[in-house]
Motif scaffolding. Structure first.
Motif, PDB file in Angstrom:
ATOM      1  N   TYR A  34       0.920  -1.178  -0.222  1.00 11.92           N
ATOM      2  CA  TYR A  34       0.061  -0.067  -0.008  1.00 11.92           C
ATOM      3  C   TYR A  34       0.962   1.166  -0.049  1.00 11.92           C
ATOM      4  O   TYR A  34       1.835   1.172   0.625  1.00 11.92           O
ATOM      5  CB  TYR A  34      -0.816   0.094   1.143  1.00 11.92           C
ATOM      6  N   SER A  35       0.462   2.243  -0.697  1.00 14.64           N
ATOM      7  CA  SER A  35       0.981   3.347  -0.774  1.00 14.64           C
ATOM      8  C   SER A  35       0.774   4.263   0.633  1.00 14.64           C
ATOM      9  O   SER A  35      -0.221   4.094   1.173  1.00 14.64           O
ATOM     10  CB  SER A  35       0.851   4.411  -1.962  1.00 14.64           C
ATOM     11  N   ILE A  37      -0.314   7.099   2.911  1.00 17.31           N
ATOM     12  CA  ILE A  37      -1.185   8.257   2.946  1.00 17.31           C
ATOM     13  C   ILE A  37      -0.626   9.418   3.925  1.00 17.31           C
ATOM     14  O   ILE A  37      -0.562   9.030   5.081  1.00 17.31           O
ATOM     15  CB  ILE A  37      -2.470   7.821   3.200  1.00 17.31           C
ATOM     16  N   ILE A  42      -3.529  15.775   4.894  1.00 20.35           N
ATOM     17  CA  ILE A  42      -5.010  15.722   4.396  1.00 20.35           C
ATOM     18  C   ILE A  42      -5.834  16.459   5.535  1.00 20.35           C
ATOM     19  O   ILE A  42      -6.777  17.106   5.213  1.00 20.35           O
ATOM     20  CB  ILE A  42      -5.781  14.332   4.526  1.00 20.35           C
ATOM     21  N   GLN A  73      -0.501   2.656   9.893  1.00 21.33           N
ATOM     22  CA  GLN A  73      -1.008   3.015   8.557  1.00 21.33           C
ATOM     23  C   GLN A  73      -2.522   2.696   8.405  1.00 21.33           C
ATOM     24  O   GLN A  73      -2.901   1.671   8.928  1.00 21.33           O
ATOM     25  CB  GLN A  73      -0.280   2.311   7.185  1.00 21.33           C
ATOM     26  N   ARG A  79      -8.975   3.655   5.114  1.00 22.18           N
ATOM     27  CA  ARG A  79      -7.854   4.121   4.144  1.00 22.18           C
ATOM     28  C   ARG A  79      -8.593   4.576   2.839  1.00 22.18           C
ATOM     29  O   ARG A  79      -8.326   5.537   2.235  1.00 22.18           O
ATOM     30  CB  ARG A  79      -7.304   2.841   3.990  1.00 22.18           C
ATOM     31  N   LYS A  80      -9.732   3.972   2.495  1.00 23.21           N
ATOM     32  CA  LYS A  80     -10.626   4.203   1.256  1.00 23.21           C
ATOM     33  C   LYS A  80     -11.356   5.828   1.427  1.00 23.21           C
ATOM     34  O   LYS A  80     -11.145   6.536   0.628  1.00 23.21           O
ATOM     35  CB  LYS A  80     -11.753   3.144   0.835  1.00 23.21           C
ATOM     36  N   LEU A  83      -8.250   8.296   1.186  1.00 23.13           N
ATOM     37  CA  LEU A  83      -7.825   8.516  -0.357  1.00 23.13           C
ATOM     38  C   LEU A  83      -9.284   9.387  -0.986  1.00 23.13           C
ATOM     39  O   LEU A  83      -8.781  10.260  -1.803  1.00 23.13           O
ATOM     40  CB  LEU A  83      -7.846   7.084  -0.935  1.00 23.13           C
ATOM     41  N   GLN A  86      -8.571  12.838   0.264  1.00 17.39           N
ATOM     42  CA  GLN A  86      -7.303  13.351  -0.474  1.00 17.39           C
ATOM     43  C   GLN A  86      -7.786  13.865  -1.785  1.00 17.39           C
ATOM     44  O   GLN A  86      -7.273  14.981  -2.151  1.00 17.39           O
ATOM     45  CB  GLN A  86      -6.293  12.166  -0.535  1.00 17.39           C
ATOM     46  N   ALA A  87      -8.548  13.371  -2.594  1.00 17.70           N
ATOM     47  CA  ALA A  87      -8.920  13.713  -3.876  1.00 17.70           C
ATOM     48  C   ALA A  87     -10.165  14.709  -4.018  1.00 17.70           C
ATOM     49  O   ALA A  87     -10.023  15.502  -4.730  1.00 17.70           O
ATOM     50  CB  ALA A  87      -9.455  12.144  -4.614  1.00 17.70           C
TER      51      ALA A  87
END
Length: 100
Positions: A34-35, A37, A42, A73, A79-80, A83, A86-87
């Motif tokens: 996993y990258s 985050i 954020i 992490q 996590r989703k 992300l 973040q977007a």
């Protein structure tokens, strides 16, 4: 335990030992990476304190601190969500409104 099941379990254990000792590499389909985050960036983009961010995301304050200090992490649904934030940073306002 059936002989076939035991043999499969034993083979798995032997594979694990070989991987740990560097004698074998795990199969690519069994390796998950996993990258990272950047939770702090954020949160800061949202303009929230750690406590407020934790409430908005639905996790504990201590978990947010652990994410930001890289001790842990984010995984799974958090996590989703991160992300997605973040977007689309503006979504945080909707999360705060839902939590009230």
């Amino acid at each position: 335990m059936k002989d076939e099941l035991f043999a499969d379990l034993l083979a798995s254990a032997e594979e694990m030992v070989n991987i740990e000792q560097g004698k074998q590499s795990p199969k690519p389909e069994h390796v998950h990476t996993y990258s990272e985050i950047d939770v702090k960036s954020i949160r800061e983009a949202a303009g929230l304190k750690q406590q407020d961010f934790a409430l908005a995301v639905g996790v504990s304050y201590d978990l947010v601190k652990s994410w930001e200090t890289k001790r842990r992490q984010p995984t799974g649904a958090p996590r989703k969500l991160l992300l997605l934030l973040q977007a689309n940073p503006g979504i945080i306002k909707q999360l705060i409104a839902i939590g009230r």
